[in-house]
Design a protein around this motif. Structure first.
Motif, mmCIF file in Angstrom:
data_model
loop_
_atom_site.group_PDB
_atom_site.id
_atom_site.type_symbol
_atom_site.label_atom_id
_atom_site.label_comp_id
_atom_site.label_asym_id
_atom_site.label_seq_id
_atom_site.Cartn_x
_atom_site.Cartn_y
_atom_site.Cartn_z
ATOM 1 N N SER A 1 -5.222 14.254 2.357
ATOM 2 C CA SER A 1 -5.167 15.580 2.007
ATOM 3 C C SER A 1 -5.858 16.727 2.594
ATOM 4 O O SER A 1 -6.547 16.469 3.454
ATOM 5 N N ASP A 2 -5.192 17.829 2.956
ATOM 6 C CA ASP A 2 -5.523 18.878 3.411
ATOM 7 C C ASP A 2 -6.583 19.483 2.411
ATOM 8 O O ASP A 2 -6.578 19.339 1.433
ATOM 9 N N ILE A 3 -7.678 20.154 2.888
ATOM 10 C CA ILE A 3 -8.693 20.921 2.152
ATOM 11 C C ILE A 3 -8.337 22.318 1.711
ATOM 12 O O ILE A 3 -8.118 22.541 0.375
ATOM 13 N N GLU A 4 -7.693 23.060 2.541
ATOM 14 C CA GLU A 4 -7.706 24.456 2.305
ATOM 15 C C GLU A 4 -5.963 24.748 1.988
ATOM 16 O O GLU A 4 -5.215 24.419 2.909
ATOM 17 N N MET A 5 -5.475 25.057 0.715
ATOM 18 C CA MET A 5 -4.299 25.169 0.250
ATOM 19 C C MET A 5 -4.201 26.477 -0.556
ATOM 20 O O MET A 5 -5.229 26.699 -1.353
ATOM 21 N N MET B 1 0.845 -1.086 0.013
ATOM 22 C CA MET B 1 0.040 -0.037 0.044
ATOM 23 C C MET B 1 0.781 1.349 -0.008
ATOM 24 O O MET B 1 1.672 1.227 0.863
ATOM 25 N N ASN B 2 0.567 2.095 -0.874
ATOM 26 C CA ASN B 2 1.267 3.525 -0.852
ATOM 27 C C ASN B 2 0.173 4.649 -0.573
ATOM 28 O O ASN B 2 -0.959 4.477 -0.994
ATOM 29 N N VAL B 3 0.758 5.571 0.107
ATOM 30 C CA VAL B 3 0.009 6.728 0.615
ATOM 31 C C VAL B 3 0.588 7.964 0.395
ATOM 32 O O VAL B 3 1.845 8.088 0.400
ATOM 33 N N LEU B 4 -0.290 9.010 -0.126
ATOM 34 C CA LEU B 4 0.493 10.364 -0.346
ATOM 35 C C LEU B 4 -0.256 11.240 0.528
ATOM 36 O O LEU B 4 -1.563 11.498 0.581
ATOM 37 N N ILE B 5 0.650 12.008 1.432
ATOM 38 C CA ILE B 5 0.122 12.973 2.346
ATOM 39 C C ILE B 5 0.297 14.333 1.506
ATOM 40 O O ILE B 5 1.406 14.694 1.121
ATOM 41 N N VAL B 6 -0.841 15.462 1.455
ATOM 42 C CA VAL B 6 -0.844 16.455 0.787
ATOM 43 C C VAL B 6 -1.199 17.760 1.686
ATOM 44 O O VAL B 6 -2.151 17.508 2.417
ATOM 45 N N ASP B 7 -0.215 18.415 2.167
ATOM 46 C CA ASP B 7 -0.564 19.823 2.881
ATOM 47 C C ASP B 7 0.574 20.852 2.614
ATOM 48 O O ASP B 7 1.697 20.326 2.423
ATOM 49 N N ASP B 8 0.031 21.920 2.761
ATOM 50 C CA ASP B 8 1.054 23.058 2.385
ATOM 51 C C ASP B 8 1.990 23.336 3.633
ATOM 52 O O ASP B 8 2.623 24.256 3.557
ATOM 53 N N GLU B 9 1.749 22.676 4.681
ATOM 54 C CA GLU B 9 2.535 23.129 5.825
ATOM 55 C C GLU B 9 3.267 21.987 6.133
ATOM 56 O O GLU B 9 2.998 20.667 6.313
ATOM 57 N N ILE B 10 4.691 22.298 5.986
ATOM 58 C CA ILE B 10 5.694 20.976 5.911
ATOM 59 C C ILE B 10 5.507 20.359 7.579
ATOM 60 O O ILE B 10 5.733 19.259 7.866
ATOM 61 N N SER B 11 5.354 21.269 8.453
ATOM 62 C CA SER B 11 5.130 20.613 9.978
ATOM 63 C C SER B 11 3.990 19.864 10.086
ATOM 64 O O SER B 11 4.191 18.889 10.799
ATOM 65 N N ALA B 12 3.137 19.997 9.561
ATOM 66 C CA ALA B 12 1.865 19.073 9.544
ATOM 67 C C ALA B 12 2.086 17.856 8.716
ATOM 68 O O ALA B 12 1.812 16.805 9.300
ATOM 69 N N ILE B 13 2.797 17.870 7.701
ATOM 70 C CA ILE B 13 3.268 16.693 6.795
ATOM 71 C C ILE B 13 4.149 15.881 7.974
ATOM 72 O O ILE B 13 3.903 14.500 8.062
ATOM 73 N N GLU B 14 5.092 16.511 8.794
ATOM 74 C CA GLU B 14 6.016 15.609 9.659
ATOM 75 C C GLU B 14 5.197 15.236 10.454
ATOM 76 O O GLU B 14 5.350 13.843 10.950
ATOM 77 N N ALA B 15 4.159 15.960 11.130
ATOM 78 C CA ALA B 15 3.537 15.169 12.101
ATOM 79 C C ALA B 15 2.871 14.132 11.815
ATOM 80 O O ALA B 15 2.554 13.190 12.487
ATOM 81 N N VAL B 16 1.903 14.097 10.532
ATOM 82 C CA VAL B 16 1.326 12.950 10.156
ATOM 83 C C VAL B 16 2.277 11.861 9.868
ATOM 84 O O VAL B 16 2.013 10.742 10.443
ATOM 85 N N SER B 17 3.441 12.057 9.222
ATOM 86 C CA SER B 17 4.247 11.163 8.856
ATOM 87 C C SER B 17 4.825 10.391 10.068
ATOM 88 O O SER B 17 5.100 8.856 10.149
ATOM 89 N N LYS B 18 5.126 11.138 11.145
ATOM 90 C CA LYS B 18 5.717 10.460 12.400
ATOM 91 C C LYS B 18 4.701 9.868 13.349
ATOM 92 O O LYS B 18 4.913 8.930 14.299
ATOM 93 N N GLY B 19 3.337 10.516 13.235
ATOM 94 C CA GLY B 19 2.356 10.211 14.422
ATOM 95 C C GLY B 19 1.492 8.967 13.949
ATOM 96 O O GLY B 19 0.989 8.374 14.763
ATOM 97 N N ILE B 20 1.735 8.459 12.725
ATOM 98 C CA ILE B 20 0.774 7.281 12.293
ATOM 99 C C ILE B 20 2.003 6.095 12.356
ATOM 100 O O ILE B 20 2.986 6.052 11.866
ATOM 101 N N ARG B 21 1.275 4.925 12.918
ATOM 102 C CA ARG B 21 1.844 3.512 12.660
ATOM 103 C C ARG B 21 1.875 2.887 11.404
ATOM 104 O O ARG B 21 1.165 2.034 11.163
ATOM 105 N N TRP B 22 2.562 3.522 10.250
ATOM 106 C CA TRP B 22 2.332 3.118 9.095
ATOM 107 C C TRP B 22 2.665 1.523 8.831
ATOM 108 O O TRP B 22 1.846 1.023 8.155
ATOM 109 N N ASP B 23 3.567 0.955 9.392
ATOM 110 C CA ASP B 23 4.113 -0.482 9.109
ATOM 111 C C ASP B 23 3.123 -1.385 9.759
ATOM 112 O O ASP B 23 2.953 -2.100 9.151
#
Length: 543
Positions: free
Chosen positions: A53-57, A1-23
């Motif tokens: 994805s974020d809605i408002e960008m 499975m591949n997932v794409l995270i889209v957000d204009d705020e890099i800090s938000a992307i990092e938070a989601v990337s690190k906060g979810i147990r993807w494995d």
């Protein structure tokens, strides 16, 4: 499975990337993008399964990205992230369209649960696809695309063009079948929403429509027809009574109206077409659009094309009594004018007989009233109605009855305010003169003077010149030079000091103006009057 995270705020992307147990969820790769454009590039490089994805960008919304993904990668599942807590009631509607909805700040345990449910959906769909023809899975998207192309005029409404199109796309749409369209239009929102919010709510309405418009004897396609409208195309397959079918459709429309009003705070109108062949559908749709164009009463309604103009008495436009209203405005009877206009625009009969032509003619005549008001007060119309709000309201005045009433109310309030502000305009000239006398030593602008007497600058200039015979700027120069001459004759102050006392902080400017007005330079004037002043002093001392 591949997932794409889209957000204009890099800090938000990092938070989601690190906060979810993807494995633990079974994801192999996690990709990121900070804009819609970058996300589209990622899709062209890598096969994605889930879009988070974020809605408002700032450079394109998540809804625009979703539309692109649905057209190019219909099997990708989308999950939106947003701060709009008030839209929680849309979650069910969003899920109906294969889209989920998570509120920020994110609760990662809930996000993981939504991701897990989405993965299960993907796996289930893949199993179904493996056990069936892939054409069956994509049929719905192909049919929707056909109706879009058809109504955009990209496919000619003749037998040969349609037959070739159906053959190439392997569609089983019957040329000899009967079709019936229903146009659903969002006329207004009950709350103030941004454009992105409106798109989201409109998407939810389309999914609600998908759920409600289900008929045992008709196949249907629900199409996003425009930013504010949804088209339901019914292909009649059964042989039930025509009246029964119309009754079922009307019931679905009324359910949609109630649901929209309750859950998405939207006022919608439904227009039910007539049953006809596929070749006649473009003209039927055009007739439905015309009905909507002339529906200027933005209230929930269901209208039938086969009943249009029957049993309905249109309100015939008659010339408005502009002369009488103008006299009332001169007498200060603003409420009387407003009450008369309100009675004309909201008669006791049902209001759905007012159309755009009526609004246009009334708005034209009301503008004549404003012109007369301005003429009576020796001002220009743009001095009264040249602000941004007035221009926006004027644009909406011929689109809806509410819009016309708002513009009329706004204009009457401005006229009343103008008369109130200028009730003592006979004293405005004297107050202007007094203000100039008190501020001769200052650099004062025309705008400052006008604000002090609460008048429009152009209007004040005209009435001042009419009363005094010279313009305000010329009057100000005269008074400054008068004071300068007096100071040069009766004081020992330097010319530089005198220049500043009469509002000139640049000596050369003072010298130029003084010379022009008196025919002498300040120094020449001072020298020519010095001996006379001294002689008078000596005479006084002798006496």
């Amino acid at each position: 499975m591949n997932v794409l995270i889209v957000d204009d705020e890099i800090s938000a992307i990092e938070a989601v990337s690190k906060g979810i147990r993807w494995d633990m969820l079974g994801f192999e790769n996690v990709y990121t993008a900070t804009s819609v454009q970058e996300a589209i590039l990622r899709f062209s490089e890598i096969s994605m399964d889930i879009l988070l994805s974020d809605i408002e960008m700032p450079r394109g919304s998540g809804l625009e990205l979703l539309q692109w993904v649905n057209e190019h990668y219909p099997n990708v599942k989308c999950i939106f992230m947003t701060c709009h807590a008030e839209f929680h009631y849309l979650q069910k509607a969003m899920r109906l369209g294969g889209v989920d909805y998570i509120l920020k700040p994110l609760d990662f345990s809930k996000v993981e649960l939504v991701l897990k449910e989405t993965i299960e959906k993907i796996r289930t769909e893949r199993i179904l696809k493996e056990n069936s023809n892939s054409w069956v899975q994509n049929k719905k998207a192909v049919v929707k695309q056909f109706w879009k192309d058809f109504f955009l005029g990209e496919i000619s409404p003749n037998r040969d063009s349609l037959k070739n199109y159906f053959h190439q796309k392997r569609l089983d749409i019957k040329l000899e079948g009967k079709y019936l369209p229903v146009l659903i239009v969002t006329k207004k929102w009950m709350d103030l929403y941004s454009k992105d919010d409106q798109k989201l709510l409109q998407y939810g309405l389309r999914n609600i429509t998908e759920e409600l418009f289900t008929f045992p004897e008709a196949e249907r396609e629900v199409i996003a027809f425009s930013d504010t409208s949804i088209l339901v195309m019914l292909q009649i397959t059964g042989c039930s009574e025509e009246q029964d079918l119309y009754t079922q459709i009307e019931n679905c429309c009324r359910q949609s109206i109630d649901t929209a009003k309750r859950y998405i705070k939207g006022i919608i109108s439904c227009y039910i077409g007539v049953k006809d062949t596929i070749y006649e559908m473009p003209s039927v749709i055009e007739s439905l659009q015309e009905m909507d164009f002339n529906n200027v009463i933005h209230q929930p309604s269901v209208s039938f094309l086969n009943q249009a103009n029957y049993g309905e008495e249109r309100l015939v436009y008659s010339d408005t009594p502009i002369g009488q209203w103008r006299e009332w405005l001169q007498e200060g009877l603003y409420s009387k004018v407003w009450n008369e206009i309100r009675d004309r625009l909201t008669p006791h009969e049902p209001k759905n007989n007012i159309n755009r032509d009526f609004l246009r003619l009334f708005a034209r005549d009301f503008y004549y009233l404003i012109f007369g008001f301005a003429s009576d007060r020796s001002i220009f119309v743009n001095e009264l109605l040249n602000d941004e709000q007035s221009n926006k309201l004027l644009e909406k005045a011929t689109e809806s009855l509410d819009g016309l009433l708002q513009w009329v109310t706004h204009a009457i309030e401005l006229m009343q305010y103008f008369d109130k502000a200028n009730a003592n305009r006979d004293n405005s000239v004297e107050r202007t003169k007094m203000y100039i006398h008190q501020h001769l030593s200052e650099e004062i602008s025309m705008e400052q003077i006008a604000r002090n007497v609460h008048l429009n600058a152009d209007y004040l200039t005209r009435i001042f010149k009419k009363e005094i015979g010279v313009s305000i700027s010329k009057y100000m120069i005269n008074k400054r030079m008068e004071k300068a001459r007096d100071l040069l004759i009766h004081t020992d102050k330097s010319i530089g000091e005198i220049a500043m006392l009469v509002g000139y902080y640049n000596y050369s400017s003072f010298n130029r103006v003084f010379t022009k007005e008196t025919g002498k330079s300040p120094q020449e004037f001072k020298n020519s009057n010095k001996s006379g002043f001294s002689a008078k002093q000596s005479d006084f001392e002798i006496l």
